[in-house]
Structure formats: structure tokens, C-alpha cells
Design an enzyme around this catalytic site. Sequence first.
Site, mmCIF file in Angstrom:
data_model
loop_
_atom_site.group_PDB
_atom_site.id
_atom_site.type_symbol
_atom_site.label_atom_id
_atom_site.label_comp_id
_atom_site.label_asym_id
_atom_site.label_seq_id
_atom_site.Cartn_x
_atom_site.Cartn_y
_atom_site.Cartn_z
ATOM 1 N N GLU A 1 -5.725 4.013 5.369
ATOM 2 C CA GLU A 1 -5.271 3.692 4.011
ATOM 3 C C GLU A 1 -5.645 4.807 3.024
ATOM 4 O O GLU A 1 -4.800 5.236 2.240
ATOM 5 C CB GLU A 1 -5.870 2.357 3.548
ATOM 6 C CG GLU A 1 -5.394 2.008 2.148
ATOM 7 C CD GLU A 1 -6.153 0.838 1.537
ATOM 8 O OE1 GLU A 1 -5.900 -0.298 1.941
ATOM 9 O OE2 GLU A 1 -6.983 1.090 0.636
ATOM 10 N N SER B 1 -11.054 -0.823 2.553
ATOM 11 C CA SER B 1 -10.378 -0.865 3.864
ATOM 12 C C SER B 1 -10.012 0.558 4.270
ATOM 13 O O SER B 1 -9.336 1.257 3.509
ATOM 14 C CB SER B 1 -9.075 -1.663 3.781
ATOM 15 O OG SER B 1 -9.333 -2.983 3.370
ATOM 16 N N ARG C 1 0.829 -1.214 0.000
ATOM 17 C CA ARG C 1 0.000 0.000 0.000
ATOM 18 C C ARG C 1 0.866 1.267 0.000
ATOM 19 O O ARG C 1 0.520 2.273 0.628
ATOM 20 C CB ARG C 1 -0.944 0.032 1.219
ATOM 21 C CG ARG C 1 -1.962 -1.087 1.275
ATOM 22 C CD ARG C 1 -2.937 -1.022 0.105
ATOM 23 N NE ARG C 1 -4.052 -1.922 0.280
ATOM 24 C CZ ARG C 1 -4.080 -3.184 -0.175
ATOM 25 N NH1 ARG C 1 -3.052 -3.694 -0.834
ATOM 26 N NH2 ARG C 1 -5.156 -3.927 0.006
HETATM 27 P P1 FAD Z 1 -8.602 8.173 -5.987
HETATM 28 O O1 FAD Z 1 -9.314 7.708 -4.778
HETATM 29 O O2 FAD Z 1 -9.248 9.197 -6.825
HETATM 30 O O3 FAD Z 1 -7.150 8.702 -5.536
HETATM 31 C C1 FAD Z 1 -6.395 7.980 -4.591
HETATM 32 C C2 FAD Z 1 -5.017 8.650 -4.461
HETATM 33 O O4 FAD Z 1 -4.314 8.520 -5.694
HETATM 34 C C3 FAD Z 1 -5.093 10.166 -4.195
HETATM 35 O O5 FAD Z 1 -3.967 10.534 -3.439
HETATM 36 C C4 FAD Z 1 -4.968 10.775 -5.584
HETATM 37 O O6 FAD Z 1 -4.414 12.083 -5.542
HETATM 38 C C5 FAD Z 1 -4.008 9.808 -6.238
HETATM 39 N N1 FAD Z 1 -4.195 9.695 -7.694
HETATM 40 C C6 FAD Z 1 -5.275 9.188 -8.342
HETATM 41 N N2 FAD Z 1 -5.074 9.213 -9.667
HETATM 42 C C7 FAD Z 1 -3.852 9.742 -9.858
HETATM 43 C C8 FAD Z 1 -3.061 10.031 -11.012
HETATM 44 N N3 FAD Z 1 -3.519 9.796 -12.260
HETATM 45 N N4 FAD Z 1 -1.834 10.611 -10.837
HETATM 46 C C9 FAD Z 1 -1.374 10.892 -9.588
HETATM 47 N N5 FAD Z 1 -2.068 10.633 -8.473
HETATM 48 C C10 FAD Z 1 -3.286 10.063 -8.603
HETATM 49 N N6 FAD Z 1 -7.499 -1.007 -2.839
HETATM 50 C C11 FAD Z 1 -6.665 -2.076 -2.886
HETATM 51 O O7 FAD Z 1 -5.429 -1.907 -2.970
HETATM 52 N N7 FAD Z 1 -7.149 -3.358 -2.813
HETATM 53 C C12 FAD Z 1 -8.454 -3.621 -2.713
HETATM 54 O O8 FAD Z 1 -8.847 -4.790 -2.654
HETATM 55 C C13 FAD Z 1 -9.365 -2.530 -2.679
HETATM 56 N N8 FAD Z 1 -10.685 -2.755 -2.561
HETATM 57 C C14 FAD Z 1 -11.535 -1.700 -2.498
HETATM 58 C C15 FAD Z 1 -12.914 -1.954 -2.367
HETATM 59 C C16 FAD Z 1 -13.809 -0.918 -2.309
HETATM 60 C C17 FAD Z 1 -15.265 -1.209 -2.156
HETATM 61 C C18 FAD Z 1 -13.342 0.426 -2.402
HETATM 62 C C19 FAD Z 1 -14.316 1.564 -2.371
HETATM 63 C C20 FAD Z 1 -11.986 0.703 -2.504
HETATM 64 C C21 FAD Z 1 -11.062 -0.365 -2.564
HETATM 65 N N9 FAD Z 1 -9.688 -0.144 -2.673
HETATM 66 C C22 FAD Z 1 -8.829 -1.211 -2.742
HETATM 67 C C23 FAD Z 1 -9.149 1.227 -2.719
HETATM 68 C C24 FAD Z 1 -9.193 1.864 -4.134
HETATM 69 O O9 FAD Z 1 -10.055 1.159 -4.981
HETATM 70 C C25 FAD Z 1 -7.811 1.920 -4.777
HETATM 71 O O10 FAD Z 1 -6.901 2.605 -3.958
HETATM 72 C C26 FAD Z 1 -7.850 2.602 -6.150
HETATM 73 O O11 FAD Z 1 -6.602 2.464 -6.793
HETATM 74 C C27 FAD Z 1 -8.200 4.099 -6.071
HETATM 75 O O12 FAD Z 1 -8.446 4.546 -7.392
HETATM 76 P P2 FAD Z 1 -9.161 5.940 -7.660
HETATM 77 O O13 FAD Z 1 -9.091 6.220 -9.109
HETATM 78 O O14 FAD Z 1 -10.504 5.938 -7.051
HETATM 79 O O15 FAD Z 1 -8.185 6.938 -6.868
HETATM 80 N N1 EPU Z 2 -11.701 -10.297 9.838
HETATM 81 C C1 EPU Z 2 -12.288 -10.029 11.048
HETATM 82 N N2 EPU Z 2 -13.426 -9.267 11.068
HETATM 83 C C2 EPU Z 2 -13.988 -8.773 9.932
HETATM 84 C C3 EPU Z 2 -13.377 -9.062 8.688
HETATM 85 C C4 EPU Z 2 -12.223 -9.816 8.670
HETATM 86 O O1 EPU Z 2 -11.813 -10.459 12.098
HETATM 87 O O2 EPU Z 2 -15.010 -8.084 10.035
HETATM 88 C C5 EPU Z 2 -10.473 -11.115 9.827
HETATM 89 C C6 EPU Z 2 -10.778 -12.559 9.407
HETATM 90 O O3 EPU Z 2 -10.050 -13.407 10.242
HETATM 91 C C7 EPU Z 2 -10.210 -12.634 8.005
HETATM 92 C C8 EPU Z 2 -9.064 -11.634 8.039
HETATM 93 O O4 EPU Z 2 -9.536 -10.586 8.899
HETATM 94 O O5 EPU Z 2 -9.773 -13.920 7.721
HETATM 95 C C9 EPU Z 2 -8.711 -11.052 6.694
HETATM 96 O O6 EPU Z 2 -9.879 -10.493 6.086
HETATM 97 P P1 EPU Z 2 -9.971 -10.249 4.505
HETATM 98 O O7 EPU Z 2 -9.624 -11.499 3.771
HETATM 99 O O8 EPU Z 2 -11.266 -9.590 4.209
HETATM 100 O O9 EPU Z 2 -8.762 -9.270 4.212
HETATM 101 P P2 EPU Z 2 -8.279 -7.934 4.914
HETATM 102 O O10 EPU Z 2 -6.909 -8.171 5.473
HETATM 103 O O11 EPU Z 2 -9.277 -7.410 5.850
HETATM 104 C C10 EPU Z 2 -7.066 -7.059 2.785
HETATM 105 C C11 EPU Z 2 -6.987 -5.796 2.016
HETATM 106 C C12 EPU Z 2 -8.168 -5.669 1.081
HETATM 107 C C13 EPU Z 2 -8.158 -6.845 0.122
HETATM 108 C C14 EPU Z 2 -8.276 -8.118 0.959
HETATM 109 C C15 EPU Z 2 -8.257 -9.375 0.123
HETATM 110 C C16 EPU Z 2 -5.752 -4.212 3.351
HETATM 111 C C17 EPU Z 2 -5.811 -3.001 4.221
HETATM 112 N N3 EPU Z 2 -6.925 -4.650 2.912
HETATM 113 O O12 EPU Z 2 -8.192 -6.950 3.656
HETATM 114 O O13 EPU Z 2 -8.022 -4.473 0.328
HETATM 115 O O14 EPU Z 2 -9.223 -6.769 -0.792
HETATM 116 O O15 EPU Z 2 -7.166 -8.158 1.892
HETATM 117 O O16 EPU Z 2 -6.952 -9.704 -0.205
HETATM 118 O O17 EPU Z 2 -4.667 -4.712 3.087
HETATM 119 C C18 EPU Z 2 -8.532 -2.152 0.356
HETATM 120 O O18 EPU Z 2 -7.311 -1.947 0.379
HETATM 121 O O19 EPU Z 2 -9.375 -1.206 0.302
HETATM 122 C C19 EPU Z 2 -9.031 -3.523 0.383
HETATM 123 C C20 EPU Z 2 -10.321 -3.820 0.394
#
Ligand code: FAD
Ligand code: EPU
Length: 359
Positions: free
Chosen positions: A349, A253, A180
Site C-alpha cells: 500500500e 497497513s 486505495r
Molecule cells: P505521505 O506518506 O507523505 O505521502 C503518501 C503519498 O502521497 C506519496 O506518494 C506522496 O508523494 C503523496 N503526496 C503526499 N502529499 C501530497 C500532495 N500534497 N500532493 C501530491 N502528492 C502528495 N490509510 C488509510 O487509507 N486508512 C487508514 O485507516 C490508515 N491508517 C493508518 C494508520 C497508521 C498507524 C499509519 C502510520 C498510516 C495509516 N494509513 C491509513 C496510511 C496514511 O495515513 C495515509 O495514506 C495518509 O493519507 C498519508 O498521508 P501523509 O501526509 O503521511 O502522506
Molecule cells: N485479521 C487477522 N489477523 C490480524 C488482524 C486482522 O486475521 O492480525 C483479520 C480479522 O479477521 C479481521 C480482519 O482481518 O476481522 C480485518 O481486520 P481490520 O478490521 O483490522 O481491517 P483490515 O482489513 O486489516 C483495513 C484497512 C485499514 C483500516 C481498517 C479499518 C486496508 C489495506 N487496510 O484493514 O487501513 O483502518 O480496514 O477499516 O484496506 C491503512 O490503510 O493503512 C489502514 C490501516
Amino acid sequence: MPSERIDMPAQRIDMGGYTLIENASLANRNTLRVDARATLLAEIHNAARLPHLLDFPAVRNGHLLVLGEGSNVLFTGDFGGTVLAMATRGVQVESDGDSARIAVAAGERWDDFVRWTLGQGYAGLENLILIPGTVGAAPIQNIGAYGCEVAEFIESVEAWDIRERRVATLDRATCAFAYRDSLFKREPGRYVVTAVRFVLPRSRPLRTDYAGIDEELGRMGVDRPAPFHVAEAVVRLRTRKLPDPAVIGNAGSFFKNPIVEASLSGTLKREHPDLPVWPQPDGRCKLSAAWLIESCGFKGRREGDAGISNRHALVLVNHGHATGPQLWVLAQQVIAGVHDKFGIALEPEPVVIGAPPRA
Ligand code: FAD
Ligand code: EPU
């Protein structure tokens, strides 16, 4: 008399390659659905016009924020400056049969791109399906899920370097990707990512041993998975676990999983045997922030319209009209609660924009 914000119809000015909107609402441009405004919003359709826009003294000398889909930001107030909303499109492919180099414009939707690569028969991005946001944002925090990180597939990132006023091509090593994290997070405000170049093979070993993928493939009746099977398994897992921003505002997250010394992790694991711990290549250990938050009793907590999801403890949600400051205050309560109980400082995050108000 209570003051109410009246939204005047925004006036768009077409500048050829970008569009300007003054006093623009950002409410539909962040997935936490926080009501915030920008002094100026510039929607970028042609990255080559960035220097023109950035040459205006008011833009050059003021605050700048690059925005994709706003799925990883929390606005704690209005943005007093220019928001660059990346809306560029385009994919260019050079294929040698076994693999492809694919250059993708920053404004393309990440999930559309992943599905397109799978449809074209390329492997690698299947575990990263259904992550919201733009391609240009993917390298910023090195998006990751289900045991994969995007860094592995990035050859280089093309950006406009605001400080040096030139196009920069940053190779993977220069991007300094980590969990991240990247150079772009460490030098905020310097680069506008305009395109990302990926290298994807036709085939590679699949990553299915992570967080329930194997079990999901079993439920799907698949015993010899192809990349699109893994993608389908990840879609099913994500849809079950994470609240959908189209239904309830959230930014995924809200906290990073903390990485701590092995000695601290060992002590915590002895006291709490069910705490999920993932050993890291450098000998440290990643802990589940969701588990820490849930054990402090925060899961499902609601303060007005700001809440912690009852589906996933790591997700802050907006039940309706929560303001940025209200969400931030709740996040601070979570940080304090986890610190009091476990001595661990959780870090947000999403990028918190504006001066964070005091809890
Ligand atoms: P924004 O939110 O618009 O921007 C995020 C940051 O990036 C800001 O600092 C912005 O200034 C910068 N930025 C954006 N575009 C550019 C650019 N072109 N040039 C320079 N800087 C830029 N993230 C994960 O890693 N794993 C996940 O599994 C995951 N699951 C998600 C699930 C949900 C439901 C949601 C809502 C979010 C999740 N995220 C996850 C977070 C998010 O999707 C990612 O961080 C994604 O890359 C953000 O993209 P965005 O275009 O919305 O960026
Ligand atoms: N858990 C709990 N309570 C909850 C949910 C999860 O205790 O309410 C525990 C469970 O034991 C579970 C463990 O947490 O097994 C891990 O949960 P999960 O697999 O959902 O993954 P996470 O560590 O919570 C991370 C990333 C996610 C990514 C998933 C899948 C971060 C901060 N988050 O979540 O990324 O999708 O793994 O790989 O690293 C994001 O960055 O926005 C994001 C959604």
C-alpha cells in the site's frame, strides 16, 4: 573502519513562502522511521510560490517527491532530488446552514481537520478519525476506514500541474477514486495537491455496521449515536488494533486487501471457512490480507529490526534501526509466502521510493 553517518546541522535558507535545506534528513519525516536523506528539501508554506521553486533548473530537471507526514511511504535509499514538504495551513468555510463547502490547505493535519469538523457539528468524517497524514495526501490513495472512503466527501482537488505548469482544479470524477487508488497514484509526479475542497452535511445516516463499531458503541453505553460517538468508538478500536507510530515505526497497513474474482474467493472460502471476505459492488470480492499473512505464520515475525507487528499482521514495523532495504526484503518474503500458499499476489500500500532492492 566502519563508516558512520555524521549529521551536520542543516542550513535553512528562507526563500519567502518556502524554505530550502540541503542534504536534509528524512528520518523524522517518515513514520517507518527509516534513515534516509534528500539532496534538497523544500518546506512549502505558501503554495503560490511553487512555480518559483519549480522554475530552478536543478529542481525542474531533477527528481521530485511531494511529502506530507510520510505515513505512507517506504524509503529504500536516499532520495536524489528535491522533496517538497507541504506545510501550508488554512481552512475556508462557506456554509448554507444544512451543509458546508470547506477548502483545506494541503499541509493541514488530517486528524486535526476531522476533529475540527466534528466540533463544528458537521457529519461524514467520523469513521475516518485518527488516520495519520496531511489533508493533501488524503485524495492520493483515497484514504478509507471503517466502511467509508474520503472520496465520498471530496468535491474537488486543487493542484499545481507540473507538466502543464498551471493550477488545475480536478473534480471528483476526474480524480478517478477507487479502493486505495486515484488518478494521482496513476500519474505519479504530475500533481502537487495544494488544497482539497470537501462538502459536509450537518447530518447524514451514520455508518456503524462495520468492523465492530456497533459493538463498541454498546460497550460505551450509547444507543442513539451522534457522529462524535462513532468517532470515539473508532478511536477506541483503532487504538486497540493498530500499533502507534509514536511508539513503534510503521506505515499502517503495508499491503492492500486483495480484490479477486468471486470464483477464486468462493474456492478459498470453501477451503478456509474463517477467511474474511467482503463482496464488492462490481461482483468481485475483497479478502483480508491480514488473515492470509497470519495464516502463513508471519504475524510477529522479526528479522533484525524489521518485523511484522504482533498486534496486526498487515503492519510492518521498525523495531529500532531497520533500513528501508531490510523492511523491503521482509515485505518480499510476505508476498512470496502468501503467493506460495494461496496463489494471491499482495501489493504494497505505501509508496516505495527508490529502486527496490532485490529480495
Ligand atoms: P505521505 O506518506 O507523505 O505521502 C503518501 C503519498 O502521497 C506519496 O506518494 C506522496 O508523494 C503523496 N503526496 C503526499 N502529499 C501530497 C500532495 N500534497 N500532493 C501530491 N502528492 C502528495 N490509510 C488509510 O487509507 N486508512 C487508514 O485507516 C490508515 N491508517 C493508518 C494508520 C497508521 C498507524 C499509519 C502510520 C498510516 C495509516 N494509513 C491509513 C496510511 C496514511 O495515513 C495515509 O495514506 C495518509 O493519507 C498519508 O498521508 P501523509 O501526509 O503521511 O502522506
Ligand atoms: N485479521 C487477522 N489477523 C490480524 C488482524 C486482522 O486475521 O492480525 C483479520 C480479522 O479477521 C479481521 C480482519 O482481518 O476481522 C480485518 O481486520 P481490520 O478490521 O483490522 O481491517 P483490515 O482489513 O486489516 C483495513 C484497512 C485499514 C483500516 C481498517 C479499518 C486496508 C489495506 N487496510 O484493514 O487501513 O483502518 O480496514 O477499516 O484496506 C491503512 O490503510 O493503512 C489502514 C490501516
